[in-house]
Design a protein around this motif. Structure first.
Motif, PDB file in Angstrom:
ATOM      1  N   MET B   1       0.201 -14.907   2.419  1.00  9.33           N
ATOM      2  CA  MET B   1       0.304 -14.463   1.025  1.00  9.33           C
ATOM      3  C   MET B   1       0.502 -12.948   0.983  1.00  9.33           C
ATOM      4  N   ARG B   2       1.566 -12.530   0.313  1.00  6.64           N
ATOM      5  CA  ARG B   2       1.805 -11.079   0.151  1.00  6.64           C
ATOM      6  C   ARG B   2       1.530 -10.713  -1.303  1.00  6.64           C
ATOM      7  N   ILE B   3       0.795  -9.613  -1.458  1.00 11.33           N
ATOM      8  CA  ILE B   3       0.395  -9.226  -2.809  1.00 11.33           C
ATOM      9  C   ILE B   3       1.251  -8.057  -3.288  1.00 11.33           C
ATOM     10  N   GLY B   4       1.630  -8.087  -4.537  1.00 11.93           N
ATOM     11  CA  GLY B   4       2.317  -6.948  -5.136  1.00 11.93           C
ATOM     12  C   GLY B   4       1.452  -6.383  -6.246  1.00 11.93           C
ATOM     13  N   ILE B   5       1.205  -5.095  -6.220  1.00 15.36           N
ATOM     14  CA  ILE B   5       0.292  -4.483  -7.189  1.00 15.36           C
ATOM     15  C   ILE B   5       1.083  -3.647  -8.191  1.00 15.36           C
ATOM     16  N   VAL B   6       0.833  -3.911  -9.455  1.00 13.95           N
ATOM     17  CA  VAL B   6       1.495  -3.163 -10.519  1.00 13.95           C
ATOM     18  C   VAL B   6       0.452  -2.252 -11.162  1.00 13.95           C
ATOM     19  N   GLY B   7       0.703  -0.967 -11.117  1.00 18.20           N
ATOM     20  CA  GLY B   7      -0.262  -0.012 -11.668  1.00 18.20           C
ATOM     21  C   GLY B   7      -1.081   0.595 -10.547  1.00 18.20           C
ATOM     22  N   VAL B   8      -1.228   1.914 -10.579  1.00 16.04           N
ATOM     23  CA  VAL B   8      -1.931   2.599  -9.484  1.00 16.04           C
ATOM     24  C   VAL B   8      -3.053   3.491 -10.024  1.00 16.04           C
ATOM     25  N   GLY B   9      -3.611   3.100 -11.176  1.00 13.39           N
ATOM     26  CA  GLY B   9      -4.743   3.838 -11.721  1.00 13.39           C
ATOM     27  C   GLY B   9      -6.032   3.404 -11.048  1.00 13.39           C
ATOM     28  N   ALA B  10      -7.150   3.533 -11.779  1.00 17.87           N
ATOM     29  CA  ALA B  10      -8.454   3.217 -11.203  1.00 17.87           C
ATOM     30  C   ALA B  10      -8.501   1.780 -10.687  1.00 17.87           C
ATOM     31  N   MET B  11      -7.967   0.818 -11.473  1.00 19.96           N
ATOM     32  CA  MET B  11      -8.031  -0.579 -11.054  1.00 19.96           C
ATOM     33  C   MET B  11      -7.026  -0.894  -9.963  1.00 19.96           C
ATOM     34  N   GLY B  12      -5.808  -0.329 -10.054  1.00 18.09           N
ATOM     35  CA  GLY B  12      -4.802  -0.572  -9.020  1.00 18.09           C
ATOM     36  C   GLY B  12      -5.309  -0.128  -7.660  1.00 18.09           C
ATOM     37  N   SER B  13      -5.923   1.062  -7.607  1.00 22.04           N
ATOM     38  CA  SER B  13      -6.395   1.538  -6.304  1.00 22.04           C
ATOM     39  C   SER B  13      -7.637   0.764  -5.846  1.00 22.04           C
ATOM     40  N   THR B  14      -8.497   0.355  -6.806  1.00 21.00           N
ATOM     41  CA  THR B  14      -9.667  -0.450  -6.431  1.00 21.00           C
ATOM     42  C   THR B  14      -9.224  -1.798  -5.863  1.00 21.00           C
ATOM     43  N   HIS B  15      -8.264  -2.416  -6.511  1.00 17.32           N
ATOM     44  CA  HIS B  15      -7.769  -3.707  -6.020  1.00 17.32           C
ATOM     45  C   HIS B  15      -7.086  -3.551  -4.659  1.00 17.32           C
ATOM     46  N   ALA B  16      -6.321  -2.471  -4.499  1.00 16.24           N
ATOM     47  CA  ALA B  16      -5.634  -2.251  -3.216  1.00 16.24           C
ATOM     48  C   ALA B  16      -6.649  -2.162  -2.085  1.00 16.24           C
ATOM     49  N   ALA B  17      -7.729  -1.416  -2.320  1.00 11.79           N
ATOM     50  CA  ALA B  17      -8.772  -1.285  -1.292  1.00 11.79           C
ATOM     51  C   ALA B  17      -9.377  -2.647  -0.977  1.00 11.79           C
ATOM     52  N   ALA B  27       2.421  -5.989  -0.209  1.00  9.18           N
ATOM     53  CA  ALA B  27       3.867  -5.803  -0.059  1.00  9.18           C
ATOM     54  C   ALA B  27       4.304  -4.486  -0.674  1.00  9.18           C
ATOM     55  N   GLY B  28       3.766  -4.185  -1.834  1.00 11.35           N
ATOM     56  CA  GLY B  28       4.200  -2.946  -2.448  1.00 11.35           C
ATOM     57  C   GLY B  28       3.530  -2.673  -3.775  1.00 11.35           C
ATOM     58  N   PHE B  29       3.859  -1.526  -4.305  1.00 10.95           N
ATOM     59  CA  PHE B  29       3.312  -1.054  -5.577  1.00 10.95           C
ATOM     60  C   PHE B  29       4.447  -0.737  -6.544  1.00 10.95           C
ATOM     61  N   VAL B  30       4.128  -0.887  -7.806  1.00  7.47           N
ATOM     62  CA  VAL B  30       5.018  -0.394  -8.847  1.00  7.47           C
ATOM     63  C   VAL B  30       4.199   0.519  -9.744  1.00  7.47           C
ATOM     64  N   ALA B  31       4.747   1.653 -10.095  1.00  6.77           N
ATOM     65  CA  ALA B  31       4.067   2.563 -11.014  1.00  6.77           C
ATOM     66  C   ALA B  31       5.100   3.149 -11.969  1.00  6.77           C
ATOM     67  N   THR B  32       4.627   3.518 -13.156  1.00  5.19           N
ATOM     68  CA  THR B  32       5.534   4.133 -14.132  1.00  5.19           C
ATOM     69  C   THR B  32       6.198   5.356 -13.510  1.00  5.19           C
ATOM     70  N   THR B  33       5.392   6.167 -12.859  1.00  9.90           N
ATOM     71  CA  THR B  33       5.904   7.322 -12.128  1.00  9.90           C
ATOM     72  C   THR B  33       5.803   6.982 -10.643  1.00  9.90           C
ATOM     73  N   PRO B  34       6.927   6.642  -9.995  1.00 12.19           N
ATOM     74  CA  PRO B  34       6.865   6.137  -8.611  1.00 12.19           C
ATOM     75  C   PRO B  34       6.121   7.068  -7.641  1.00 12.19           C
ATOM     76  N   GLU B  35       6.208   8.382  -7.860  1.00 13.28           N
ATOM     77  CA  GLU B  35       5.523   9.305  -6.935  1.00 13.28           C
ATOM     78  C   GLU B  35       4.012   9.053  -6.914  1.00 13.28           C
ATOM     79  N   HIS B  36       3.486   8.593  -8.077  1.00 15.78           N
ATOM     80  CA  HIS B  36       2.046   8.355  -8.124  1.00 15.78           C
ATOM     81  C   HIS B  36       1.628   7.202  -7.223  1.00 15.78           C
ATOM     82  N   ALA B  37       2.588   6.332  -6.877  1.00 14.01           N
ATOM     83  CA  ALA B  37       2.277   5.189  -6.017  1.00 14.01           C
ATOM     84  C   ALA B  37       2.368   5.554  -4.535  1.00 14.01           C
TER      85      ALA B  37
END
Lengths: 332, 335
Positions: B1-17, B27-37
């Motif tokens: 199973m590969r996970i894709g995370i949308v959003g890299v705020g407090a919850m996105g980073s908590t879930h990633a960890a 697999a990857g991240f999507v963020a409104t501002t790609p540099e933030h990901a």
């Protein structure tokens, strides 16, 4: 100053009798009670005289009386005392109907005697500390409050506490008035609306009155406050219950747990841990204020009107719980 | 199973960890501002995708950790791409959106799991187990309280935009509305008072009274009006035979006293923390993973999330009308 106690129905009479026997300048005149067994027993325990009728005690010329009858029986005793020219300290809730409350205020006004409501929490040291903090503006304007006055089923102290004919109701009458009064005092504002939900799940098989209650009050200045008046403390809770307030102000928050000052005792002799209080006794300070107001011929720090307004909140809560609607104050 | 995370705020980073801890490849991240990901992508050896569509082509399950108002379009897009979905709470900004998301996922044959993480916090789980075991008897009076500071994201503080987040009642109090339902059953009526005007209050603050179908009553306090780094939760469940009490103020196992003030080390968004060998967020995602992989049961359904949303929206309506709000039973929930 001669002070007597009219009725020993309320458990708080025990504390008042103890103090009245020890206060400088006070002659504890005696105890009148329509229950002669209870009254004679109390008089013997506190080393004072027993009067078989209320009229007998009033005829003995008290300067003041403390009325500790059942909630629904306050009015006739207060009226008798006023007619006899005795100042009155009346146990809370002041009354259980608007008509009784108004009649009591009028009787004392007409007779020119003081009517003070027994709200000992006004004299609790932690509560006074909060009052001073607020009045110094440390928290700014108070916007909201979350308060509790929860307890055990009080039937263990007096059976009538759960009898609607004598108590006027259950947990709402028993525990709403203290907090309604403190909130009015803290906020310098009157309650304009009350919403309440009650139930009878706890002790539902043994009592007829509500045992659970949650209120949400709106004040004239826009603040709102909740009161949990539930008898939600089990029989093996370490104490009878407690009173807490969490006040949200523009500049900060204060939490007060008025009965926090205690030791925790774990004893092989007890079935459960218990809390041994070492707090300053607010009852003594309340009785001293009553005496001081009489001596100085001034209005006491807690009045009959304060008792009336707190009772009105409880009555509004019953109306709200019955109808499911928000009830506007003042009540007609 | 590969996970894709949308959003890299407090919850996105908590879930990633949490995913990394569980060994589930990101697999990857999507963020409104790609540099933030980029920092998260580098840390977890993942890619940054320019948009949700490209992320969906690279993952099996999508984990949506975006602001609330974006949940519906993203869930619908992912469902139509045939992906199973994990979505942060609240389910949606409005009830119609939430129902549409559930319907779309059902029609697409994909699973929708909502991050009502309080159902994975051990103190809340333990209390419910005790209630279900009858240790307090029939539930009578519940008190739930969640006091934190106002979210202070440096950029795009969408929490403070009611149109996007629904405000404190929808973002924070919904945890306790969900828990109230979990321990005391369906809610019939809601009455709520709220202060949110920033010119008056240091943060949103609300008190609510719920009445449950089986007669229990619940008091809920939610607050953004405390100073940072406050994160206090408290609950009481009083029943016919007993009383359960929890308070973070009295269950903190550590007390640290430093000679030099530590300063405010809280993040931008309040996140609770009591020392545990496994973060409740990890526990939650592990349960979601086992559900998706092996069909193991999970303690919170999309219908539960919809019911919690309904209560929170009713509370908001009550603050506007000044009257109690009766809830209409939801077919998704009653089924």
């Amino acid at each position: 100053m001669k002070i007597g106690i009219l009725s020993f129905a309320h458990i708080h009479a025990e504390s008042y009798a103890w103090h009245l026997g020890r206060m400088p300048g006070v002659e504890f005149l005696g105890i009148a009670d329509d229950d002669p067994v209870r009254g004679e027993d109390a008089a013997r325990r506190y080393g004072t005289r027993f009067f078989p009728t209320y009229a007998d005690l009033l005829a003995a010329g008290p300067d003041a009386v403390v009325v500790c009858a059942e909630n629904t029986r306050h009015r006739p005793l207060v009226e008798m005392a006023a007619q006899a020219g005795a100042h009155v300290l009346c146990e809370k809730p002041l009354a259980t109907t608007l008509a009784d409350g108004q009649a009591m205020l009028e009787a004392c006004e007409k007779a020119g005697v003081i009517l003070m409501t027994a709200f000992p929490m006004r004299f609790s040291a932690p509560i006074l500390e909060v009052k001073a903090l607020l009045d110094r503006g440390q928290l700014g304007k108070i916007l909201a409050a979350n308060t509790t006055n929860q307890g055990q089923l009080p039937r263990r102290y007096r059976a009538w506490f759960v009898d609607p004919a004598l108590a006027g109701g259950g947990a709402v009458f028993d525990h709403t008035v203290h907090l309604a009064d403190l909130l009015r005092w803290f906020l310098h504002s009157e309650v304009v609306a009350v919403y309440a939900q009650t139930n009878r799940i706890m002790h539902g098989d043994t009592v007829e009155v509500e045992t659970g209650g949650l209120l949400l009050l709106t004040f004239a200045d826009g603040a709102f406050a909740s009161i949990d008046c539930s008898w939600s403390r089990p029989a093996n809770y370490p104490s009878w219950g407690g009173l807490t307030m969490e006040l949200i102000g523009q500049k900060g928050v204060v939490h007060v747990d008025a009965f926090r000052q205690n030791l925790t005792l774990y004893s092989n002799r007890d079935e459960h841990p218990s809390w041994l209080s070492w707090q300053s006794d607010p009852d003594r300070a309340m009785l001293e204020e009553f005496v001081a107001a009489i001596t100085a011929r001034r209005t006491p720090r807690v009045t009959g009107y304060d008792g009336y307004k707190a009772m009105e909140v409880a009555l509004a809560a019953y109306r709200s719980a019955a109808t499911g609607t928000v009830v506007q104050l003042p009540l007609e | 199973m590969r996970i894709g995370i949308v959003g890299v705020g407090a919850m996105g980073s908590t879930h990633a960890a949490a995913w990394a801890e569980l060994g589930v490849p990101i697999a990857g991240f999507v963020a409104t501002t790609p540099e933030h990901a980029q920092p998260l992508a580098e840390r977890y050896g993942a890619s940054v995708y320019p948009d949700l569509a490209s992320l969906l082509s690279a993952c099996d399950v999508v984990d949506i950790c975006t602001p609330t108002h974006l949940h519906r379009p993203m869930v619908v897009q992912a469902a139509r791409a045939g992906k199973d979905i994990i979505c942060e709470k609240p389910l949606a900004r409005t009830l119609d959106e939430g129902r549409d998301m559930i319907r779309t996922c059902r029609e697409a044959g994909v699973r929708l799991l909502v991050g009502h993480v309080v159902r994975f916090f051990p103190e809340y789980v333990r209390a419910r187990e005790a209630v279900k075991a009858g240790q307090v008897g029939q539930v009578a009076v519940v008190r739930l309280q969640r006091d934190v500071f106002r979210p202070r994201k440096a950029q795009d503080n969408w929490f403070l935009d009611v149109e996007k987040s629904g405000g404190m009642i929808l973002d924070l109090m919904i945890h306790d509305f969900d828990y109230a339902r979990w321990v005391a059953g369906e809610v019939e009526t809601v009455f709520c008072q709220h202060i949110g005007d920033p010119s008056i209050s240091p943060g949103d603050h609300a008190l609510a009274i719920l009445r449950h179908r089986h007669g229990a009553i619940t008091h809920v306090e939610g607050s953004w009006a405390y100073p940072p780094p406050t994160f206090r939760t408290r609950f009481e469940i009083a029943g016919a035979d007993g009383l359960l009490i929890h308070d973070t103020a009295t269950t903190a196992p550590l007390a640290v006293f430093r000679h030099q003030a530590a300063g405010d080390e809280a993040g931008e968004v309040p996140v609770p923390a009591s020392p545990l060998l496994e973060s409740p967020y990890t526990t939650q995602l592990k349960a979601f993973y086992r559900h998706l992989m092996y069909g193991d049961p999970i303690p919170v359904t999309a219908a539960d999330a919809l019911a919690a949303l309904q209560i929170a929206l009713a509370a908001i309506t009550s603050t506007q009308t000044g009257a109690p709000v009766s809830l209409t039973p939801l077919p998704e929930v009653e089924a």
